[in-house]
Design a protein around this motif. Structure first.
Motif, mmCIF file in Angstrom:
data_model
loop_
_atom_site.group_PDB
_atom_site.id
_atom_site.type_symbol
_atom_site.label_atom_id
_atom_site.label_comp_id
_atom_site.label_asym_id
_atom_site.label_seq_id
_atom_site.Cartn_x
_atom_site.Cartn_y
_atom_site.Cartn_z
ATOM 1 N N ASN A 160 49.817 35.433 42.682
ATOM 2 C CA ASN A 160 49.038 34.609 43.602
ATOM 3 C C ASN A 160 47.721 35.248 44.001
ATOM 4 O O ASN A 160 46.990 34.678 44.820
ATOM 5 C CB ASN A 160 49.860 34.303 44.857
ATOM 6 N N LYS A 164 45.281 35.682 38.815
ATOM 7 C CA LYS A 164 44.679 34.385 38.501
ATOM 8 C C LYS A 164 43.173 34.382 38.702
ATOM 9 O O LYS A 164 42.561 33.322 38.850
ATOM 10 C CB LYS A 164 45.319 33.292 39.357
ATOM 11 N N GLN A 165 42.575 35.577 38.687
ATOM 12 C CA GLN A 165 41.139 35.669 38.922
ATOM 13 C C GLN A 165 40.321 34.898 37.890
ATOM 14 O O GLN A 165 39.385 34.172 38.229
ATOM 15 C CB GLN A 165 40.709 37.147 38.919
ATOM 16 N N SER A 167 41.175 32.430 36.044
ATOM 17 C CA SER A 167 41.446 30.996 35.938
ATOM 18 C C SER A 167 41.028 30.212 37.173
ATOM 19 O O SER A 167 40.650 29.044 37.063
ATOM 20 C CB SER A 167 42.940 30.766 35.675
ATOM 21 N N GLU A 168 41.080 30.821 38.368
ATOM 22 C CA GLU A 168 40.835 30.060 39.591
ATOM 23 C C GLU A 168 39.639 30.552 40.393
ATOM 24 O O GLU A 168 39.180 29.853 41.283
ATOM 25 C CB GLU A 168 42.092 30.071 40.461
ATOM 26 N N TYR A 169 39.150 31.749 40.130
ATOM 27 C CA TYR A 169 37.990 32.248 40.859
ATOM 28 C C TYR A 169 36.715 31.925 40.072
ATOM 29 O O TYR A 169 36.763 31.657 38.858
ATOM 30 C CB TYR A 169 38.101 33.756 41.082
ATOM 31 N N LYS A 170 35.608 31.974 40.762
ATOM 32 C CA LYS A 170 34.334 31.664 40.126
ATOM 33 C C LYS A 170 33.833 32.883 39.363
ATOM 34 O O LYS A 170 33.138 33.741 39.902
ATOM 35 C CB LYS A 170 33.301 31.229 41.178
ATOM 36 N N GLN A 391 45.686 39.275 48.252
ATOM 37 C CA GLN A 391 44.818 38.100 48.197
ATOM 38 C C GLN A 391 43.458 38.387 48.823
ATOM 39 O O GLN A 391 42.413 37.994 48.282
ATOM 40 C CB GLN A 391 45.484 36.938 48.928
#
Length: 404
Positions: A160, A164-165, A167-170, A391
């Motif tokens: 979490n 997932k940097q 795939s979900e972070y800019k 996180q």
């Protein structure tokens, strides 16, 4: 009258003796059941049936049913039948316990090259959990996260946060791909990195671990105990990666560590593709010779006063050629008493010293977490991070604002 009383007394005495012998047999049978694990164990035949290693099932009729036949003792025959039924029940219960114990002790086979659900059926017909999803092509960085099997909350926190940097972070994936490939066109955005949790074998597969393996498809189970030898577990992790993956680098880490994956990829883009050994360096660490110290090291294992310079276990990077060299060097030593320290970071450091491969110190690799690290936007790895801070560290390093 005295003759009648004598006959009845003899009959009563016979029944009491029979009951006493039955109780003795039952007690012996229960002792066999209790001690079967430590003294005799269970033997499973080809058909999967359980039998005791010290002979056939105990039967009351075998012990006392072959004596002289007695007439007119229906009551005694009833007692024999009842006790024999009880003994049969004990046998059946013990068989069930042996079967359950056997199913729990079945070891998972090592990961196959193309793992699929349903491979290697267990004796009860329940398949082993599926292996992790494998990338279709070569990886730039393979992240192996050594985790203790029960530590599902830590693995969940990693998934979490930093896992997932990309795939979900800019993150500018195009820039990363260009930096990594250079003049070549080898890696894509999907092959820059992949993480895998490496857990050790327990007596059986815990239900929640099985569910995790089936759902997440990022867990590799190896046949080493979590607590016996960290070097043996690392060896199995490296062997799994070599067999199943193509990669440029391996980043070995733990589930209590934060990683800045985009930063690590950018840093590695400028590093050599061979003979790389990078992380947080320890210089001139003294070998503890005090026997009362938890870090005591006997001379037969390591006789020098100082360890060679090595990189701490919380996070270090190896190029593929170094991984293959370690697998070859360690193969013959994991089963002997002297030859390896069975402490993964020291064993890696000693091997690199023998091969004249110097450690590369990364100042952005921090050994332990502190709140000041949250303001360091260049951090690449941080050890011993509380779950609730993972996180926040991810948001700090990628968005440039203190969040922890």
């Amino acid at each position: 009258m005295p003759s009648l009383i004598s006959k009845r007394w003899c009959r009563l005495t016979g029944v009491l003796v029979l009951i006493g012998m039955s109780a003795f047999v039952i007690n012996s049978q229960m002792q066999v059941a209790d001690n079967s694990d430590s003294s005799h164990g269970s033997v499973f035949d080809v058909a999967g049936n359980s039998r005791r290693a010290n002979g056939p099932q105990l039967s009351l009729k075998d012990d006392i049913g072959n004596g002289p036949k007695r007439r007119n003792r229906h009551a005694a025959d009833g007692e024999v039948a009842a006790v024999d039924q009880l003994v049969h029940s004990v046998n059946t219960k013990q068989d069930q316990q042996n079967q359950e114990r056997h199913e729990e002790e079945v070891q998972l086979p090592r990961q196959k090259e193309n793992p699929t659900a349903g491979d290697d059926m267990k004796p009860n017909g329940r398949p082993n959990p599926p292996g992790p999803h494998l990338p279709p092509g070569a990886l730039f960085v393979c992240v192996l996260i050594l985790s203790e099997t029960p530590d599902a909350p830590h693995r969940r926190a990693v998934r979490n946060s930093w896992a997932k940097q990309l795939s979900e972070y800019k993150v500018d994936l195009g820039n990363l791909v260009g930096a990594v490939n250079g003049d070549r066109q080898v890696f894509t955005a999907d092959s820059l990195y992949r993480h895998f949790f490496v857990v050790g074998r327990l007596a059986g597969i815990l239900d929640y671990v099985r569910e995790e393996m089936e759902k997440e498809r990022d867990v590799v189970m190896v046949n080493e105990n979590d607590y016996a030898s960290t070097t043996a577990k690392l060896y199995s992790a490296f062997m799994w990666a070599k067999v199943n993956l193509e990669f440029e680098y391996v980043l070995k880490t733990q589930d209590r560590v934060y990683l800045n994956i985009p930063g690590v990829i950018r840093w590695l883009a400028d590093q050599p593709r061979k003979k790389l050994y990078a992380g947080h360096e320890v210089h001139l660490a003294r070998v503890m010779k005090k026997t009362r110290s938890p870090w005591y090291m006997a001379d037969k294992f390591y006789s020098n006063k100082f360890y060679p310079d090595y990189l701490l276990s919380f996070a270090f990077i190896l190029s593929r050629d170094n991984v293959e060299m370690l697998l070859t060097a360690w193969r013959d030593y994991l089963t002997v008493e002297v030859g390896l320290l069975h402490i993964d970071d020291l064993d890696v450091g000693i091997a690199m010293k023998n091969w004249s491969i110097p450690p590369v110190h990364c100042p952005q690799f921090f050994r332990t977490f502190n709140t000041g690290i949250c303001k360091n936007h260049q951090v690449l790895a941080v050890g011993e991070v509380p779950r609730d801070k993972l996180q926040a560290l991810g948001e700090t390093s990628l968005q440039g604002s203190p969040a922890c």
